[in-house]
Design an enzyme around this catalytic site. Structure first.
Site, PDB file in Angstrom:
ATOM      1  N   ASP A   1       7.713   5.778  -3.837  1.00 50.32           N
ATOM      2  CA  ASP A   1       6.586   5.128  -2.806  1.00 50.32           C
ATOM      3  C   ASP A   1       6.185   5.685  -1.341  1.00 50.32           C
ATOM      4  O   ASP A   1       7.218   5.469  -0.385  1.00 50.32           O
ATOM      5  CB  ASP A   1       6.784   3.687  -2.835  1.00 50.32           C
TER       6      ASP A   1
ATOM      7  N   MET B   1       0.356   5.964  -0.906  1.00 50.44           N
ATOM      8  CA  MET B   1      -0.235   4.780  -0.298  1.00 50.44           C
ATOM      9  C   MET B   1      -0.685   5.408   0.918  1.00 50.44           C
ATOM     10  O   MET B   1      -0.071   4.919   2.046  1.00 50.44           O
ATOM     11  CB  MET B   1       0.750   3.539  -0.333  1.00 50.44           C
TER      12      MET B   1
ATOM     13  N   SER C   1      11.928   1.972  -8.604  1.00 53.37           N
ATOM     14  CA  SER C   1      11.206   2.618  -7.334  1.00 53.37           C
ATOM     15  C   SER C   1      12.338   2.636  -6.288  1.00 53.37           C
ATOM     16  O   SER C   1      13.034   1.581  -6.166  1.00 53.37           O
ATOM     17  CB  SER C   1      10.049   1.431  -6.801  1.00 53.37           C
TER      18      SER C   1
ATOM     19  N   MET D   1       4.376   5.817   2.044  1.00 55.21           N
ATOM     20  CA  MET D   1       3.427   5.002   2.840  1.00 55.21           C
ATOM     21  C   MET D   1       3.467   5.621   4.172  1.00 55.21           C
ATOM     22  O   MET D   1       4.363   6.294   4.859  1.00 55.21           O
ATOM     23  CB  MET D   1       4.041   3.618   2.866  1.00 55.21           C
TER      24      MET D   1
ATOM     25  N   HIS E   1       3.653   7.892  -5.724  1.00 58.12           N
ATOM     26  CA  HIS E   1       2.722   7.023  -5.558  1.00 58.12           C
ATOM     27  C   HIS E   1       2.014   6.820  -4.346  1.00 58.12           C
ATOM     28  O   HIS E   1       2.999   6.473  -3.093  1.00 58.12           O
ATOM     29  CB  HIS E   1       3.220   5.528  -6.105  1.00 58.12           C
TER      30      HIS E   1
ATOM     31  N   HIS F   1      10.266   6.416  -9.215  1.00 57.98           N
ATOM     32  CA  HIS F   1       8.992   6.141  -8.710  1.00 57.98           C
ATOM     33  C   HIS F   1       9.139   6.403  -7.187  1.00 57.98           C
ATOM     34  O   HIS F   1      10.050   5.869  -6.456  1.00 57.98           O
ATOM     35  CB  HIS F   1       8.720   4.828  -9.088  1.00 57.98           C
TER      36      HIS F   1
ATOM     37  N   MET G   1      -1.878  -2.155  -9.733  1.00 58.59           N
ATOM     38  CA  MET G   1      -1.049  -2.869  -8.589  1.00 58.59           C
ATOM     39  C   MET G   1      -0.998  -4.262  -8.983  1.00 58.59           C
ATOM     40  O   MET G   1      -2.067  -4.914  -9.122  1.00 58.59           O
ATOM     41  CB  MET G   1      -1.373  -2.711  -7.319  1.00 58.59           C
TER      42      MET G   1
ATOM     43  N   ASP H   1       2.964  -2.009 -11.499  1.00 53.19           N
ATOM     44  CA  ASP H   1       3.762  -1.841 -10.482  1.00 53.19           C
ATOM     45  C   ASP H   1       3.600  -2.937  -9.467  1.00 53.19           C
ATOM     46  O   ASP H   1       2.514  -3.259  -8.910  1.00 53.19           O
ATOM     47  CB  ASP H   1       3.229  -0.737  -9.725  1.00 53.19           C
TER      48      ASP H   1
END
Ligand code: DX5
Ligand code: ZN
Length: 223
Positions: free
Chosen positions: A37, A70, A10, A39, A68, A35, A139, A178
């Site tokens: 992330d 979020m 990540s 957010m 991913h 990966h 998660m 993760d």
């Protein structure tokens, strides 16, 4: 799919001032997937990066980009993430109203679709959607930050998911884990049957190239 073992660093824990270099380093060391992330400060209490950054990183590597999400209302941005060149998208079902429609939209773009489940979300919430997806992201920390401690109780969810996969005939679904994965626990996690290992701080703290090699070595399971 027990034999599929892929490391997905990540970049959340990478040095954001030199993301391109960081990606090259982990790619050369043997990272399988990148990966990402994403957010939004609403679904989780943190804000990272989005499509414009991903789009700039895309030409730097041939490795699959695993987004991913979020973020709330991820359905608003699927077409943009597709345009930015991601290959996998996972979202949280409580961030959207029509999960099935969203999976269809992701797949319409030829992107692999995954569902991310929080530590407190039971595996049985996947009972219907499992028929349509390519992977599940379990998660093992609460989403929002890198560098948190692995929650050991989340490990039994891998077995529950495998049971559900058997029951529904979806044994081809890949299992991604993760959060808080490191050199000391990756082998145990791997033995449970996880396929894709996300690691942020365990890769980027210290020597990333060295860390990738050690994690990859330790995620191997000899049956
Ligand atoms: C947390 C993210 C994870 C996290 C992994 O919300 O989804 O991908 O950054 O970082 P580590 O490996 O440091 O827990
Ligand atoms: Zn993640």
């Amino acid at each position: 799919m027990e034999n599929v073992k892929l490391l997905a660093p990540s970049i959340l824990s990478a040095d954001f001032s030199k993301l391109g270099e960081e990606i090259k380093t982990i790619e050369n060391a043997g990272a399988d997937i990148i990966h990402l992330d994403v957010m939004d400060g609403r679904y989780v209490p943190n804000i990272t990066f989005g499509m414009p950054v991903i789009e700039k990183l895309r030409p730097l590597t041939d490795k699959p980009f695993d987004a991913h999400l979020m973020i709330v209302e991820p359905e608003k941005y699927i077409d943009d993430f597709a345009k930015a060149g991601v290959n996998m998208i996972s979202f949280h079902m409580d961030a959207t109203i029509h999960s099935h429609r969203l999976v269809e939209r992701i797949k319409f773009h030829g992107i692999k679709a995954g569902i991310a489940v929080n530590p407190a979300t039971p595996i049985n919430t996947l009972e219907e959607i499992i028929h349509y997806i390519d992977y599940v992201l379990i998660m093992s920390v609460n989403p929002g930050f890198g560098g948190q401690k692995f929650i050991p109780q989340t490990l039994h969810k891998v077995r529950k998911l495998k049971n559900l996969m058997e029951e529904t005939g979806r044994t081809d679904v890949l299992i991604e884990m993760d959060g808080g994965i490191n050199k000391d626990n990756i082998n145990e996690i791997s033995k449970e049957g996880v396929n894709i290992f996300v690691a942020g701080s365990a890769v980027f703290k210290g020597n990333p190239a060295e860390n990738v090699k050690i994690l990859k070595e330790r995620m191997k399971v000899f049956i």
